[in-house]
Scaffold this motif. Sequence first.
Motif, PDB file in Angstrom:
ATOM      1  N   ARG A 132       0.808  -1.200   0.000  1.00 40.69           N
ATOM      2  CA  ARG A 132       0.000   0.000   0.000  1.00 40.69           C
ATOM      3  C   ARG A 132       0.851   1.263   0.000  1.00 40.69           C
ATOM      4  O   ARG A 132       0.563   2.236  -0.693  1.00 40.69           O
ATOM      5  N   ALA A 135       2.434   1.851  -3.275  1.00 40.87           N
ATOM      6  CA  ALA A 135       1.432   2.366  -4.214  1.00 40.87           C
ATOM      7  C   ALA A 135       1.154   3.836  -3.956  1.00 40.87           C
ATOM      8  O   ALA A 135       1.014   4.642  -4.885  1.00 40.87           O
ATOM      9  N   LEU A 136       1.090   4.195  -2.674  1.00 44.72           N
ATOM     10  CA  LEU A 136       0.845   5.600  -2.335  1.00 44.72           C
ATOM     11  C   LEU A 136       1.994   6.481  -2.820  1.00 44.72           C
ATOM     12  O   LEU A 136       1.775   7.578  -3.355  1.00 44.72           O
ATOM     13  N   VAL A 138       4.027   5.869  -5.345  1.00 48.43           N
ATOM     14  CA  VAL A 138       3.976   5.969  -6.805  1.00 48.43           C
ATOM     15  C   VAL A 138       2.870   6.928  -7.237  1.00 48.43           C
ATOM     16  O   VAL A 138       3.060   7.791  -8.109  1.00 48.43           O
ATOM     17  N   ALA A 139       1.707   6.823  -6.579  1.00 50.90           N
ATOM     18  CA  ALA A 139       0.578   7.671  -6.979  1.00 50.90           C
ATOM     19  C   ALA A 139       0.863   9.130  -6.694  1.00 50.90           C
ATOM     20  O   ALA A 139       0.579  10.002  -7.534  1.00 50.90           O
ATOM     21  N   SER A 142       3.518  10.412  -9.198  1.00 47.95           N
ATOM     22  CA  SER A 142       2.993  10.634 -10.551  1.00 47.95           C
ATOM     23  C   SER A 142       1.986  11.779 -10.562  1.00 47.95           C
ATOM     24  O   SER A 142       1.914  12.541 -11.532  1.00 47.95           O
ATOM     25  N   ALA A 143       1.220  11.952  -9.469  1.00 48.40           N
ATOM     26  CA  ALA A 143       0.290  13.083  -9.417  1.00 48.40           C
ATOM     27  C   ALA A 143       1.053  14.393  -9.419  1.00 48.40           C
ATOM     28  O   ALA A 143       0.688  15.336 -10.133  1.00 48.40           O
ATOM     29  N   LEU A 146       2.491  14.907 -12.964  1.00 51.96           N
ATOM     30  CA  LEU A 146       1.468  15.226 -13.967  1.00 51.96           C
ATOM     31  C   LEU A 146       0.890  16.615 -13.752  1.00 51.96           C
ATOM     32  O   LEU A 146       0.704  17.379 -14.712  1.00 51.96           O
ATOM     33  N   VAL A 147       0.598  16.955 -12.500  1.00 50.51           N
ATOM     34  CA  VAL A 147       0.012  18.270 -12.237  1.00 50.51           C
ATOM     35  C   VAL A 147       0.996  19.367 -12.586  1.00 50.51           C
ATOM     36  O   VAL A 147       0.640  20.389 -13.185  1.00 50.51           O
ATOM     37  N   VAL A 150       1.163  19.587 -16.427  1.00 51.81           N
ATOM     38  CA  VAL A 150      -0.074  20.090 -17.042  1.00 51.81           C
ATOM     39  C   VAL A 150      -0.256  21.572 -16.752  1.00 51.81           C
ATOM     40  O   VAL A 150      -0.575  22.368 -17.643  1.00 51.81           O
ATOM     41  N   VAL A 151      -0.004  21.961 -15.514  1.00 51.44           N
ATOM     42  CA  VAL A 151      -0.169  23.377 -15.170  1.00 51.44           C
ATOM     43  C   VAL A 151       0.868  24.216 -15.896  1.00 51.44           C
ATOM     44  O   VAL A 151       0.574  25.310 -16.402  1.00 51.44           O
TER      45      VAL A 151
ATOM     46  N   ALA B  11      -5.752  14.643 -14.047  1.00 46.85           N
ATOM     47  CA  ALA B  11      -4.498  14.050 -13.573  1.00 46.85           C
ATOM     48  C   ALA B  11      -4.670  13.470 -12.172  1.00 46.85           C
ATOM     49  O   ALA B  11      -4.193  12.366 -11.879  1.00 46.85           O
ATOM     50  N   CYS B  15      -4.358   9.509 -11.002  1.00 48.53           N
ATOM     51  CA  CYS B  15      -3.437   9.001  -9.990  1.00 48.53           C
ATOM     52  C   CYS B  15      -4.188   8.326  -8.855  1.00 48.53           C
ATOM     53  O   CYS B  15      -3.678   7.372  -8.257  1.00 48.53           O
ATOM     54  N   LEU B  18      -4.692   5.027 -10.168  1.00 42.38           N
ATOM     55  CA  LEU B  18      -3.416   4.299 -10.152  1.00 42.38           C
ATOM     56  C   LEU B  18      -3.137   3.726  -8.776  1.00 42.38           C
ATOM     57  O   LEU B  18      -2.726   2.568  -8.630  1.00 42.38           O
ATOM     58  N   TYR B  19      -3.390   4.557  -7.750  1.00 45.39           N
ATOM     59  CA  TYR B  19      -3.213   4.053  -6.382  1.00 45.39           C
ATOM     60  C   TYR B  19      -4.133   2.864  -6.118  1.00 45.39           C
ATOM     61  O   TYR B  19      -3.718   1.864  -5.520  1.00 45.39           O
ATOM     62  N   LEU B  22      -2.846  -0.289  -7.762  1.00 47.01           N
ATOM     63  CA  LEU B  22      -1.661  -0.856  -7.138  1.00 47.01           C
ATOM     64  C   LEU B  22      -1.934  -1.363  -5.731  1.00 47.01           C
ATOM     65  O   LEU B  22      -1.305  -2.326  -5.289  1.00 47.01           O
ATOM     66  N   ALA B  23      -2.860  -0.736  -5.014  1.00 49.79           N
ATOM     67  CA  ALA B  23      -2.974  -1.043  -3.585  1.00 49.79           C
ATOM     68  C   ALA B  23      -4.113  -1.991  -3.266  1.00 49.79           C
ATOM     69  O   ALA B  23      -4.111  -2.566  -2.187  1.00 49.79           O
TER      70      ALA B  23
END
Lengths: 228, 130
Positions: A132, A135-136, A138-139, A142-143, A146-147, A150-151, B11, B15, B18-19, B22-23
């Motif tokens: 978990r 995953a957190l 990585v998320a 990537s957030a 990406l933000v 994009v901004v 975006a 994400c 995506l979480y 994966l989780a």
Amino acid sequence: MSLAAAAAAGLPQALGFARAGGLGQGGAPIAADPGHGFLSPTGVEIAFLLVGLVTLGAAIVTVTTRQLVHAALWLVVTLGGLAVEYLLLTAEFIAWVQVLIYVGSVVVLLLFGLMLTKAPIGRSPDADSGNRWAALTVAVASAAALVWVVVDAFRTTWIDLDGAAAGSTEVTGKALFQNWVLPFEALSVLLLAALVGAIVLSRKAKATTTDRPGARTESGTPSAKEPR
Amino acid sequence: MHLAYPAVLSALLFCTGLYGVLARRNAILVLMSVELMLNAVNLNLVAFDVWLSKAAEEALHSGQALTLFTIAIAAAEIGIGLAIVLAVHRNRGTADIDKLRDTAEGHETDGPDSDAPAPETAGEKAEATA
């Protein structure tokens, strides 16, 4: 957003596009309009922001809650919020398709799947796997990436929502059946293939149990003679 | 409307999905997260289509057409995915993707199939010995 105005705007655009024969002539980027600004958001922007916050919150609850049925119900909130966002972006047809397909059928399919796999009612302690925190990480990474991108890329870009709706049913239908007929038909073939595939997958267990004794008697294994 | 609003929301939704992919441990929750990611892409497509239809006078409406195609493909995907998950649940008695380690390397001893082998593997062993 009257439909007549949308049609009147949509048809000359389509004709002009067919005459020009490509996207090249219309690719002028929109520079920053001095009338816009971050500090004076319009009403549409405020509504988009509020609905977006609700949508994002529901999405986060969907992926973090430990009650499986609640995850599906929060997914309804997320998808409905996205339909409202489509309406705010003047894409009416997509919004109603979203409501019909996602909220109407996909969530019902997911609930049926939860029911048929005997999902526990109430909190299930093992809803999240062991990775978990990875995953957190990585998320969040990537957030952030990406933000930032994009901004940085679209800082001075504004969508012009005035005038005819860009996604009314008439405009979308004309675009779909003038320019996208072949992919549309191919998509129907894909849906047929998915239908047949789902049926085959659902019948597979029964087919193998009836096929396997026959296969074993052909191979001549003595244990295959036992009644099954 | 500033284009950054739908782009940033898309975006963040991507994400979040995506979480979830994966989780999460339950396969159906993973499918829900996949739906979230697809919806984020759809929002991006619609926003950029509305922008380009006015800014570049793009009359193909490719973004909205692709959004419709994505929605249809997502519906097909959820049907096939749920059929697979139900077949796995019928054969193995679980839908947890952590426990489906048949093709994993280095976990031959502690897999869930070591104590109760699946009928396919038993049949293959019988055919291999015969």
